[in-house]
Design a protein around this motif. Sequence first.
Motif, PDB file in Angstrom:
ATOM      1  N   TRP A  22      31.849  45.484  39.166  1.00 47.94           N
ATOM      2  CA  TRP A  22      32.301  44.220  39.769  1.00 47.94           C
ATOM      3  C   TRP A  22      32.538  44.360  41.264  1.00 47.94           C
ATOM      4  N   SER A  23      32.055  43.389  42.015  1.00 46.45           N
ATOM      5  CA  SER A  23      32.333  43.354  43.452  1.00 46.45           C
ATOM      6  C   SER A  23      32.083  41.949  43.964  1.00 46.45           C
ATOM      7  N   GLU A  24      32.698  41.671  45.108  1.00 41.68           N
ATOM      8  CA  GLU A  24      32.446  40.399  45.791  1.00 41.68           C
ATOM      9  C   GLU A  24      32.625  40.619  47.280  1.00 41.68           C
ATOM     10  N   THR A  25      31.669  40.131  48.045  1.00 41.83           N
ATOM     11  CA  THR A  25      31.723  40.201  49.500  1.00 41.83           C
ATOM     12  C   THR A  25      31.517  38.809  50.046  1.00 41.83           C
ATOM     13  N   PHE A  26      32.375  38.417  50.974  1.00 43.81           N
ATOM     14  CA  PHE A  26      32.219  37.075  51.534  1.00 43.81           C
ATOM     15  C   PHE A  26      32.684  37.038  52.977  1.00 43.81           C
ATOM     16  N   GLN A  27      32.105  36.109  53.707  1.00 42.87           N
ATOM     17  CA  GLN A  27      32.486  35.852  55.079  1.00 42.87           C
ATOM     18  C   GLN A  27      33.697  34.920  55.074  1.00 42.87           C
ATOM     19  N   TYR A  28      34.159  34.562  56.261  1.00 40.58           N
ATOM     20  CA  TYR A  28      35.322  33.687  56.362  1.00 40.58           C
ATOM     21  C   TYR A  28      34.930  32.324  56.920  1.00 40.58           C
TER      22      TYR A  28
END
Length: 408
Positions: free
Chosen positions: A325-331
């Motif tokens: 599981w992972s999640e990467t996001f911008q702002y």
Amino acid sequence: MSVGTGVMQRYTTVNATPQVWMRRGQTDGSNWFPWVRLDAGGIELDGSGGGGLGHELLRQGIQARKGGRIGTDGRGVIALRFDDAPAEFVAKVLPLLEERGLPFTRVTTSESVNGVDLPVGTFADMQDYSIQFGGEVWNHGRTHGESTGAELDGEISGALDTLRAAMPRLPIDCFAPPGGSITWGGYMPSTSIESYTTTVAGQMVMNLHGFVTGYYTDSYYWPLDGNMRDGQNHYSCDVYNANTMKTLVNRARDWRVGIVMMWHAHNLDTDGNTTTADLAEALDYLAAERDAGNLLVLTVSGMATADSSSSYRRDPLTTHSGSAWSETFQYPQFRREIPGSTRELTATVTGTAGATVTSKIGESTRTHAIPAGGSLKLRHLATIPKDVTALSVSITGGTTANAHLYAV
């Protein structure tokens, strides 16, 4: 004109754009509070007379970093506060908090405490361990000593500037007044509304910070209604044994209120004061009550936004389960509450007993071991630096379910 036993002076300028000014006499009968401009053009955006604008805008920022109100679903809250004593905090307290996954609030002066300078490197270390282990930092003044008149600017505003420059990756916008016998021109012991509204120090503190604690009478138990109340008190726990500290935990749990527990780490293990063993026992008890779902542990600013009438907590994660599981996001705009916020990653991870699980929140990494039975209740605290523009969160090893990244 006279109001009761007080005296106020007011004048209006005669020019193209008239200005209305007022000042009040102090209770000593010989001195005056500063002139304050009353007309709309007198609203300032800097300094101690900002009409509350600074306080309100900073408060909005605090609330945004919490994702609004933190719903506790009817549960009480404990907040752990540690003042001064940077070396002793790192040596004795921080390992206890890290081991149990407990967030914390560090309250610090910018220069010295009672004439003793802070050690070199204090703020670089404080910024680093706050990011790594889930802490927030508050302004506590420059010297922890007496100050009046023009010196107050350096003691309050100057301290804030120093702390922000020394720890630029952390939001520092809350204030806890130093205790002891100081007065700061009538602001201390900050037991009433007038302490904040009729003194130069009180007005400066309020305008430069979004949330301020104090010593209001009968304010040890915070109501947890989602309204940030300035001036509320804390329990000084320096002399408490483990059972007394457990009693406070029980009150928060049973009465469904918020309680701030505060220590000075340099008093640990000294004559007549709390021992490190007592503190560890109390923190074990607190962690067990938290893990049983009986209460929450938040930062002090998090507790200020807590709402026991709601169960809602804003979660920036959009996926909550997976084998890797992972999640990467911008702002983008709708996730601007993340930079500068203290967060708690929780999840259930299943797998082979003894297998290693690694969790990451941006720059903070933890390793965990799946216990016998094959199910790990993962908990990872970190503060997201306010200068980053993206965040990666991950859990590797085992199968993740029910992942959340809540503000604390």
